[in-house]
Design a protein around this motif. Structure first.
Motif, PDB file in Angstrom:
ATOM      1  N   LEU A 139      12.742  31.390 -39.270  1.00 15.97           N
ATOM      2  CA  LEU A 139      11.900  31.682 -40.409  1.00 15.97           C
ATOM      3  C   LEU A 139      12.647  32.387 -41.402  1.00 15.97           C
ATOM      4  O   LEU A 139      12.455  32.426 -42.605  1.00 15.97           O
ATOM      5  N   ASP A 140      13.151  33.617 -40.682  1.00 13.93           N
ATOM      6  CA  ASP A 140      13.879  34.625 -41.588  1.00 13.93           C
ATOM      7  C   ASP A 140      15.063  33.723 -42.387  1.00 13.93           C
ATOM      8  O   ASP A 140      15.164  34.117 -43.663  1.00 13.93           O
ATOM      9  N   LYS A 184       7.626  33.431 -44.515  1.00 16.54           N
ATOM     10  CA  LYS A 184       6.612  34.243 -43.600  1.00 16.54           C
ATOM     11  C   LYS A 184       5.734  33.249 -42.642  1.00 16.54           C
ATOM     12  O   LYS A 184       5.817  32.193 -43.032  1.00 16.54           O
ATOM     13  N   VAL A 185       5.412  33.904 -41.621  1.00 20.34           N
ATOM     14  CA  VAL A 185       4.412  33.053 -40.838  1.00 20.34           C
ATOM     15  C   VAL A 185       3.251  32.805 -41.482  1.00 20.34           C
ATOM     16  O   VAL A 185       2.549  33.558 -42.029  1.00 20.34           O
ATOM     17  N   ARG A 186       2.884  31.318 -41.341  1.00 19.79           N
ATOM     18  CA  ARG A 186       1.830  30.648 -42.168  1.00 19.79           C
ATOM     19  C   ARG A 186       0.501  31.538 -41.851  1.00 19.79           C
ATOM     20  O   ARG A 186      -0.306  31.632 -42.844  1.00 19.79           O
ATOM     21  N   ARG A 187       0.010  31.561 -40.784  1.00 17.55           N
ATOM     22  CA  ARG A 187      -1.083  32.045 -40.209  1.00 17.55           C
ATOM     23  C   ARG A 187      -0.977  33.126 -39.162  1.00 17.55           C
ATOM     24  O   ARG A 187      -1.379  32.944 -37.921  1.00 17.55           O
ATOM     25  N   PRO A 188      -0.696  34.333 -39.603  1.00 23.24           N
ATOM     26  CA  PRO A 188      -0.493  35.479 -38.528  1.00 23.24           C
ATOM     27  C   PRO A 188      -1.789  35.645 -37.777  1.00 23.24           C
ATOM     28  O   PRO A 188      -1.775  35.943 -36.746  1.00 23.24           O
ATOM     29  N   HIS A 241       5.944  40.290 -39.660  1.00 25.42           N
ATOM     30  CA  HIS A 241       5.028  39.225 -40.294  1.00 25.42           C
ATOM     31  C   HIS A 241       3.261  39.279 -40.063  1.00 25.42           C
ATOM     32  O   HIS A 241       2.778  38.297 -40.083  1.00 25.42           O
ATOM     33  N   GLY A 242       3.192  40.642 -39.698  1.00 25.04           N
ATOM     34  CA  GLY A 242       1.726  40.967 -39.849  1.00 25.04           C
ATOM     35  C   GLY A 242       1.053  40.359 -38.400  1.00 25.04           C
ATOM     36  O   GLY A 242      -0.346  39.641 -38.677  1.00 25.04           O
ATOM     37  N   MET A 282       8.271  25.624 -35.565  1.00 19.15           N
ATOM     38  CA  MET A 282       7.343  24.954 -36.396  1.00 19.15           C
ATOM     39  C   MET A 282       5.948  25.414 -36.589  1.00 19.15           C
ATOM     40  O   MET A 282       5.278  25.397 -37.702  1.00 19.15           O
ATOM     41  N   VAL A 283       5.275  25.791 -35.471  1.00 20.29           N
ATOM     42  CA  VAL A 283       3.956  26.345 -35.532  1.00 20.29           C
ATOM     43  C   VAL A 283       3.865  27.646 -36.292  1.00 20.29           C
ATOM     44  O   VAL A 283       2.988  27.852 -37.205  1.00 20.29           O
ATOM     45  N   LEU A 284       4.792  28.542 -36.143  1.00 24.74           N
ATOM     46  CA  LEU A 284       4.707  29.767 -36.892  1.00 24.74           C
ATOM     47  C   LEU A 284       4.753  29.438 -38.386  1.00 24.74           C
ATOM     48  O   LEU A 284       4.377  30.181 -39.375  1.00 24.74           O
ATOM     49  N   THR A 285       5.769  28.490 -38.702  1.00 29.04           N
ATOM     50  CA  THR A 285       5.893  28.100 -40.170  1.00 29.04           C
ATOM     51  C   THR A 285       4.963  27.355 -40.785  1.00 29.04           C
ATOM     52  O   THR A 285       4.581  27.477 -41.900  1.00 29.04           O
TER      53      THR A 285
END
Lengths: 462, 194
Positions: free
Chosen positions: A45-46, A51-55, A94-95, A152-155
């Motif tokens: 991601l970095d 950023k993480v799409r849905r922290p 990433h909150g 993938m899920v983080l993004t």
């Protein structure tokens, strides 16, 4: 119209897009993250500057690599310390809410998720850990993923998934005295082998599972992966709703009532068709233990280790290699085998009911002198409960050591290793070569069987 | 991700069945925070003795076998979801793994890293083992476009299955994330309707 399975109902609600001749774009409701399989995903991601799409849909904890004594002190192993610190930094950047070491909710990811009510019926749940199947106990589609998929899920909060085939495993009737959920799942795996479920998602159905507590259902679903299945699930019912009510993340009041009404629709319709189906009689299931180096190599405590003649041709090589590694002979009784260690814990059997069962067995007894007995609670909450209920004292009096929460000797990433050549009766999920430390020899069993072995110093029949 | 179209190579025959991910890469080597270097510890406890010396009997160490293709017994990659297993196989130099059955998560992890899992019949697998054991210089050609695996110098070949999307990704070196990012508006629409 085709009748729907529980799995179909949840699956269909999470398909974002169908791809011709390919997998679906599949939406994920809850993503559990731990320190070992996530650093490379965050680095990805970095590298993209994203950023993480849905922290808000991510829950993180440190479990695989943490020490289980002196957790208040800095981690001595440099690499472990770095992984735990990297997780904390990634979550802060990433909150993401993180239950790191020394947090009051820290614990094994598959123990804290349900405990805090993050895991709910009808959800899709993933984690970079194969035992994510545990959460299927709540009537959720839950499965383990690799680190690329974590990224993938983080993004994007999505995965590319093909719909798997479906299997139903029915077990009916009352279990015999002393036979537990762990024995049921070890029995099923011994019948199906470790590849019998490959390509399938499994629904566990029948009165035996209906009558289980949530913690017992988690033990069963946890080990779905050991039969090769991606995951296993059980339709939610009053037992599920009672467990969930009042937990931190679960809707309250009228919202809870509405949620229960929705969750009550999650069941397999009559006449729905499965690709494969098995039926077992609970009365036929004995207390089980494994003798070999995969979880399918299980037998009843009164049985003998199979001979080459008794296994399929395709398994003869595996049997010979396993017995050589374990230093067991074919045809020997498993009862009476001397053991050196007992490990009670893990995402399979590290919950409060497991510790209560152990306390009941060991109360008023002492462990055998030559046995080292480690009890590792699945979470800080389990540890606290064990202290409050007096379980810790019972265990200490019996010579068992109650340690601090983590994955511990299940996979021996930290210092909790079984020495080469030693035998360990373990309540965890895998008996692979070297799983509990290089050269370690693992016998998988229920907490009751493990506790009895600790007292006797040998595998005991009943 | 590197593109993968045709691989022509000798191969290493590993007859073991039910090879789990703890054998492919033991848990104590999962402490890295990058993806590189796992090849050094591929099959660590089979390649090395307890005292750290090389296990000369293990097929990787006999000096007879090498190549970009690993041929392994049934049910390869069972157990843990650790992608480190696929990274280790790739980092060691393999681009194709052949077996008569793979565990699901391992298979996904392979294709997400440019490593092609090829599922063949038990009979074809046995041919691969026995031919390499008779002649370690035996070569295979794996053609992803045609979805075939052929044993060179023989008429033996078999076709294998792979879904069209994954095949395209492997051949073009594309990652799922690029595709998922390209449909962000559809993901947003799904979330709003939820």
């Amino acid at each position: 119209m085709m009748k729907k399975t529980l799995f179909d109902k949840i699956w269909e609600k999470h398909v974002v897009k169908e791809i011709e001749n390919g997998p679906c774009v599949f939406y994920i409701d809850r993503h559990y993250v731990h320190e070992v399989t996530s650093p490379q995903a965050f680095a990805g991601l970095d590298a993209r500057g994203m950023k993480v799409r849905r922290p808000d849909l991510v829950t993180a904890t440190a479990d695989h690599n943490v020490p289980t004594i002196d957790q208040h002190l800095p981690i001595k192993d440099e690499l472990s310390a770095k992984q735990v610190k990297t997780l904390e930094e990634n979550c802060a950047n990433h909150g993401i809410e993180a239950f790191g070491l020394n947090h009051k909710h820290q614990g094994i990811v598959h123990v804290i998720g349900p405990e805090m009510g993050f895991t709910q019926p009808g959800m899709t749940i993933v984690c970079g850990d194969s035992h994510t199947s545990t959460h299927g106990a709540f009537g959720a589609i839950a499965f383990g993923i690799g680190t690329s998929e974590v990224e993938m899920v983080l993004t994007t909060q999505c995965l590319m998934q093909r719909k798997p085939k479906q299997m139903r495993i029915n077990v009916d009737g009352a279990l015999k005295a002393g036979v537990t959920a762990k024995d049921v799942v070890l029995y099923v795996i011994s019948k199906l082998t470790t590849s019998g479920g490959t390509g399938y998602f499994v629904e566990f159905a029948g009165s035996t599972f209906r009558n289980m507590t949530m913690e017992e259902r988690m033990t069963v679903c946890n080990m779905s992966i050991e039969m090769g299945a991606r995951g296993g699930l059980i339709a939610p019912d009053q037992t599920t709703f009672d467990y969930l009510e009042g937990r931190q993340q679960v809707p309250k009041g009228a919202d809870f009532e509405k949620a229960v009404a929705d969750w009550s629709q999650l069941f397999t319709e009559e006449e729905a068709v499965f690709d494969k189906e098995y039926h077992y009689d609970a009365q036929e299931i004995p207390a089980m233990i494994t003798f070999g180096t995969n979880p399918g190599m299980g037998i009843g405590l009164s049985d003998h280790i199979p001979t080459a003649d008794e296994v399929d041709d395709t398994e003869k090589r595996t049997l010979a290699k396993a017995l050589d590694y374990m230093d067991f002979r074919e045809g020997d009784a498993i009862a009476g085998k001397k053991i050196d260690y007992v490990f009670i814990g893990s995402c399979t059997n590290g919950r409060i009911e497991d510790l209560r069962a152990v306390a009941e067995v060991v109360k008023g007894h002492k462990k055998a002198d030559h046995v080292t007995a480690w009890i590792v609670p699945g979470s800080k909450l389990v540890e606290e409960q064990a202290i409050e209920e007096g379980i810790k004292q019972v265990l200490n009096e019996a010579g068992f050591e109650l340690r601090q929460p983590g994955c511990s000797a299940c996979l021996a990433m930290n210092d909790d290793k079984i020495p080469a050549g030693s035998y360990c009766v373990s309540t965890s999920n895998r008996n692979f070569e070297g799983r509990q430390g290089p050269g370690s020899r693992t016998l998988l069993a229920s907490p009751i069987t493990a506790a009895k072995a600790a007292i006797s110093g040998v595998v005991v029949e009943a | 991700m590197e593109k993968l179209k045709i691989v022509n190579s000798t191969y290493i025959p590993l007859r073991n069945e039910n090879v789990d991910t703890d054998q492919i890469i033991p848990a104590r080597f999962l402490k890295a925070t990058s993806r590189e270097g796992f090849g050094d510890n591929l099959f660590r406890d089979w390649r090395y003795q307890k005292d750290g010396s090389v296990n000369e009997d293990f097929i990787f160490n006999t000096g007879k076998y090498s190549g970009k293709v690993l041929v392994a017994g049934r049910n390869f990659g069972s157990g843990s979801s650790r992608e480190h297993a696929a990274w280790a196989v790739y980092d060691y130099g393999f681009r194709v793994v052949v077996s008569s059955a793979f565990a699901d998560i391992f298979k996904n992890n392979c294709t997400n890293n440019g490593l092609l899992p090829v599922e063949v019949s038990p009979e074809f697998l046995e041919e691969l083992f026995s031919r390499a054991e008779a002649d370690p210089k035996t070569e295979v050609t794996v053609d992803l476009g045609a979805q075939t695996i052929k044993i060179e110098g023989t008429s033996l070949s078999e076709s294998f299955e792979i879904n069209g999307y994954k095949k395209h990704c492997l051949m073009e070196g594309l990652n799922d994330i690029d595709f998922l990012l390209s449909i962000t508006p559809e993901i947003e629409a799904y979330e709003q309707a939820k």
